[in-house]
Design a protein around this motif. Sequence first.
Motif, PDB file in Angstrom:
ATOM      1  N   ALA A  85     -31.496   9.019 -19.644  1.00  0.00           N
ATOM      2  CA  ALA A  85     -31.986   9.856 -18.059  1.00  0.00           C
ATOM      3  C   ALA A  85     -31.613  10.430 -17.652  1.00  0.00           C
ATOM      4  O   ALA A  85     -31.802  11.958 -16.637  1.00  0.00           O
ATOM      5  CB  ALA A  85     -32.894   8.754 -16.913  1.00  0.00           C
ATOM      6  N   ASN A  86     -30.490  11.216 -16.710  1.00  0.00           N
ATOM      7  CA  ASN A  86     -29.783  12.289 -16.939  1.00  0.00           C
ATOM      8  C   ASN A  86     -29.355  13.190 -17.399  1.00  0.00           C
ATOM      9  O   ASN A  86     -30.271  14.198 -17.222  1.00  0.00           O
ATOM     10  CB  ASN A  86     -28.100  10.924 -16.464  1.00  0.00           C
ATOM     11  N   GLU A  87     -30.027  12.831 -18.664  1.00  0.00           N
ATOM     12  CA  GLU A  87     -30.367  13.572 -19.794  1.00  0.00           C
ATOM     13  C   GLU A  87     -31.134  14.972 -19.674  1.00  0.00           C
ATOM     14  O   GLU A  87     -31.285  16.027 -19.840  1.00  0.00           O
ATOM     15  CB  GLU A  87     -30.024  13.584 -21.314  1.00  0.00           C
ATOM     16  N   GLN A  88     -32.606  13.940 -19.431  1.00  0.00           N
ATOM     17  CA  GLN A  88     -33.660  14.879 -18.682  1.00  0.00           C
ATOM     18  C   GLN A  88     -34.275  15.273 -19.849  1.00  0.00           C
ATOM     19  O   GLN A  88     -35.490  16.099 -20.377  1.00  0.00           O
ATOM     20  CB  GLN A  88     -33.337  16.110 -17.951  1.00  0.00           C
ATOM     21  N   LYS A  89     -34.601  14.617 -21.466  1.00  0.00           N
ATOM     22  CA  LYS A  89     -34.728  15.594 -22.374  1.00  0.00           C
ATOM     23  C   LYS A  89     -36.340  14.412 -22.710  1.00  0.00           C
ATOM     24  O   LYS A  89     -36.132  13.492 -22.698  1.00  0.00           O
ATOM     25  CB  LYS A  89     -34.086  14.885 -23.529  1.00  0.00           C
ATOM     26  N   PRO A  90     -36.955  15.384 -22.971  1.00  0.00           N
ATOM     27  CA  PRO A  90     -38.340  14.609 -22.917  1.00  0.00           C
ATOM     28  C   PRO A  90     -38.748  13.335 -23.829  1.00  0.00           C
ATOM     29  O   PRO A  90     -39.277  12.461 -22.912  1.00  0.00           O
ATOM     30  CB  PRO A  90     -39.793  15.513 -22.961  1.00  0.00           C
ATOM     31  N   LYS A  91     -38.650  14.049 -25.007  1.00  0.00           N
ATOM     32  CA  LYS A  91     -38.832  12.478 -25.714  1.00  0.00           C
ATOM     33  C   LYS A  91     -38.000  11.337 -25.367  1.00  0.00           C
ATOM     34  O   LYS A  91     -38.881  10.266 -25.585  1.00  0.00           O
ATOM     35  CB  LYS A  91     -38.710  13.723 -27.236  1.00  0.00           C
ATOM     36  N   PRO A  92     -36.787  11.090 -25.548  1.00  0.00           N
ATOM     37  CA  PRO A  92     -35.812  10.828 -25.589  1.00  0.00           C
ATOM     38  C   PRO A  92     -36.071   9.437 -23.853  1.00  0.00           C
ATOM     39  O   PRO A  92     -36.698   8.693 -23.635  1.00  0.00           O
ATOM     40  CB  PRO A  92     -34.821  10.674 -25.034  1.00  0.00           C
ATOM     41  N   CYS A  93     -36.750  10.454 -22.922  1.00  0.00           N
ATOM     42  CA  CYS A  93     -37.634  10.012 -21.181  1.00  0.00           C
ATOM     43  C   CYS A  93     -38.574   9.038 -21.404  1.00  0.00           C
ATOM     44  O   CYS A  93     -39.065   8.205 -20.819  1.00  0.00           O
ATOM     45  CB  CYS A  93     -37.104  11.089 -20.813  1.00  0.00           C
ATOM     46  N   TYR A  94     -39.286   9.591 -22.546  1.00  0.00           N
ATOM     47  CA  TYR A  94     -40.685   9.142 -22.385  1.00  0.00           C
ATOM     48  C   TYR A  94     -40.720   7.664 -23.400  1.00  0.00           C
ATOM     49  O   TYR A  94     -41.045   6.846 -22.992  1.00  0.00           O
ATOM     50  CB  TYR A  94     -41.905  10.131 -23.319  1.00  0.00           C
ATOM     51  N   ALA A  95     -39.727   8.097 -24.335  1.00  0.00           N
ATOM     52  CA  ALA A  95     -39.745   6.462 -24.882  1.00  0.00           C
ATOM     53  C   ALA A  95     -39.427   5.554 -24.806  1.00  0.00           C
ATOM     54  O   ALA A  95     -39.001   3.975 -24.047  1.00  0.00           O
ATOM     55  CB  ALA A  95     -38.866   6.458 -26.015  1.00  0.00           C
ATOM     56  N   LEU A  96     -37.840   6.266 -23.476  1.00  0.00           N
ATOM     57  CA  LEU A  96     -37.211   5.234 -22.401  1.00  0.00           C
ATOM     58  C   LEU A  96     -38.149   4.546 -21.099  1.00  0.00           C
ATOM     59  O   LEU A  96     -38.207   3.168 -20.835  1.00  0.00           O
ATOM     60  CB  LEU A  96     -35.975   5.749 -21.361  1.00  0.00           C
ATOM     61  N   ALA A  97     -39.079   5.830 -21.066  1.00  0.00           N
ATOM     62  CA  ALA A  97     -39.932   4.259 -19.480  1.00  0.00           C
ATOM     63  C   ALA A  97     -40.796   3.729 -20.592  1.00  0.00           C
ATOM     64  O   ALA A  97     -40.750   2.416 -19.952  1.00  0.00           O
ATOM     65  CB  ALA A  97     -40.735   6.259 -19.501  1.00  0.00           C
ATOM     66  N   LYS A  98     -41.392   3.831 -21.438  1.00  0.00           N
ATOM     67  CA  LYS A  98     -42.133   2.715 -22.369  1.00  0.00           C
ATOM     68  C   LYS A  98     -40.789   1.169 -21.830  1.00  0.00           C
ATOM     69  O   LYS A  98     -41.216   0.182 -21.922  1.00  0.00           O
ATOM     70  CB  LYS A  98     -42.120   2.719 -23.500  1.00  0.00           C
ATOM     71  N   LEU A  99     -40.175   1.135 -22.687  1.00  0.00           N
ATOM     72  CA  LEU A  99     -39.029   0.255 -23.018  1.00  0.00           C
ATOM     73  C   LEU A  99     -38.236  -0.391 -21.518  1.00  0.00           C
ATOM     74  O   LEU A  99     -38.565  -1.078 -21.331  1.00  0.00           O
ATOM     75  CB  LEU A  99     -37.240   1.138 -23.956  1.00  0.00           C
ATOM     76  N   LEU A 100     -38.412   0.791 -20.461  1.00  0.00           N
ATOM     77  CA  LEU A 100     -37.337  -0.010 -19.857  1.00  0.00           C
ATOM     78  C   LEU A 100     -38.703  -1.060 -18.790  1.00  0.00           C
ATOM     79  O   LEU A 100     -38.434  -1.520 -18.140  1.00  0.00           O
ATOM     80  CB  LEU A 100     -37.672   0.981 -18.037  1.00  0.00           C
TER      81      LEU A 100
END
Length: 655
Positions: free
Chosen positions: A224-239
């Motif tokens: 989340a701190n890295e702010q990269k769009p693709k990982p953050c999009y996937a992270l949102a789904k997972l969280l």
Amino acid sequence: MKLQTIILTIFLLTLSTFQVKADSWTDPDWKEMIDRSDVIALVEYTSQGDFRAKARPLNIYKGKLNTKEIWISGFSNRYGPIDNMSPGDKYIVFLNFYEPTEGALEYWKEQIEEEPELTDYYEAIKSGNAYYVWTPTSGDLRVEGKTVQYDLLQTSYYSKQNYYPLAEFETFLKATSQTKNSKFHEELLNKVKSHAAIEISAQYLMMLYLSSFKSYDPVFQIIANEQKPKPCYALAKLLGEVNDEKSRDILVLLLDNENSVVQGEVVRQLADEAPEFIGPILLAHLGVAGEGGIYPSNLMDPVMNRIDGGKIEIIRTLGEIKYKPAAKSLLPLLETEEDYIFQLVINVLIQLDSRDFIPYINDHLKKRTKPLIFEICQIITDNDLKECKPALMEFISNHNRNDHPGYEYAISTHMGLAHFDDHETRDFLLNDFENLLNNNDTIESGKLKDWIREYIETFQNLESKEARPLIYNSLFKWFGYNYDFAVHPELFAIKKSIEDSINQKSLSVLEGQEVAEIQTIVFINNTSDYGDNFSPYYDQIILIRLDPTKMNLGGGDEIWIKLKSVKEKLSEELNIPIEKISSRSGSYVSNLDDRFDVDIDWSPMQKFYKYGIELPNERDLLFFKTLAQSGFAKDDFDKRQLNRTISEIEEKLNK
């Protein structure tokens, strides 16, 4: 490789306008495609085919196949994209069983007569060995050596999609159908931690999400701190699946991500939180959230995938959780000219029991905000907004009726003023129709036709007998016929005689000008004076049709000069205003009047047929009978239409 690539990158930050074309589809998300596929398998194609091909299964990850060879279809669309499968091609396919109806079997049986090579496919359908992938852009992943091409952020194929290890993906597929995946999840988490700062972590996060991982890990905060769009999009789904306080706090943090698609996914995952918690947070982000999302890439894109961004999801969610303090902050958004946002905000305000949007609707009607008029008319009628009647009336009376697209629907019963079926509305519609007919010199003929048709249909729906005289006036404006022609059928012959005379004079004047045909429509203005010694007073419009095969002209400019010159010559010789004369040569037209369109089915008369049937009247019956005898209907279809109208009116009057 796809002949037409569908590029739907998840980080498109601009809204796209789109429309649905004849063949269109929406790609599933990964969860749906995995859960609902009947069979997931690695296959090798054994035949050539661009719409269907034979394949043998090499490995099955889900479901069962009862044969060593199956037929697969659905990977191409007739308008594109088109895949061409060849023997030896390998794909991981997500298959749905083709269960044919009797009609489908009959169809394929008939096709075999034209294409005997379809026999094997037909037999496979009958024996239950035919399957299809989800869409032409999803459901088949190309395998090259020990790699497979995919993107777990979306099922849609796009150009330059990455390849990843096949063995890793096969392990993932097996894990999606298992309940005990602790070892697999541990390996994935290690990969996420090793790649937390780069985009490939998005693929591992999606594997965790799709294999039902539901635990928190500190690495999520790092991503989340890295702010990269693709990982953050996937992270949102997972969280959203992890569903604990720590994951919720990271989701709130992700609302500040600069990418609007990430913001939108975060809002979707937070939507189930308590309104008193999430409402203030969403409202605080409303002003800074991005509007961009994922939409069809252009007007011709058949893929209808849609993922809304942060602002739209916040607006929608505030309505769903009924967070009433948001109403005041939403109102300024109605100053937009974006139809989708405008309608969304109105719907949300209605959910919040607020009607403070009404002045904004009235203001847009006053300002003639073209992109919103259609939605405004829908909103007014759907919500019975009587407070908007005066503004809608003013708009109808004073807007530019030549605008394209037109606003005829603004008077209709289903989404216009006539929805309010009261005395005031009926009086206004009658007066406006009369004004339209009396003051139409500046209205294009095609637009006038559309308004006349809409008015006749509206008065039919209102069962307005009072409109009948005005409808006859409108028919006169278009065809030169009115009710006097029914009372005095001799007028048909007089009208035709004048038209024939003008045609002959025109041909004589334009002799040698390569004229193929002259058409004239005469409007006798004093038909009510018909009797002994009747002297018609009339206007006319004329169409000169030139024969393009007989004109030796050098190009477009010379054709335009020719069209203009024949109009000027005829105008001068017959003393007819040049604006009453049209000319045409093939696809080149000059001042073409739509009243020369011979298609009755799209004319005001067709609407009057329906009005006459709905409100049967002896006078109308007489008019239609004399119209039929006059030769008004030229072809068999038009004759049947008119005769059916006469029969239905007679039947109703005789009851």
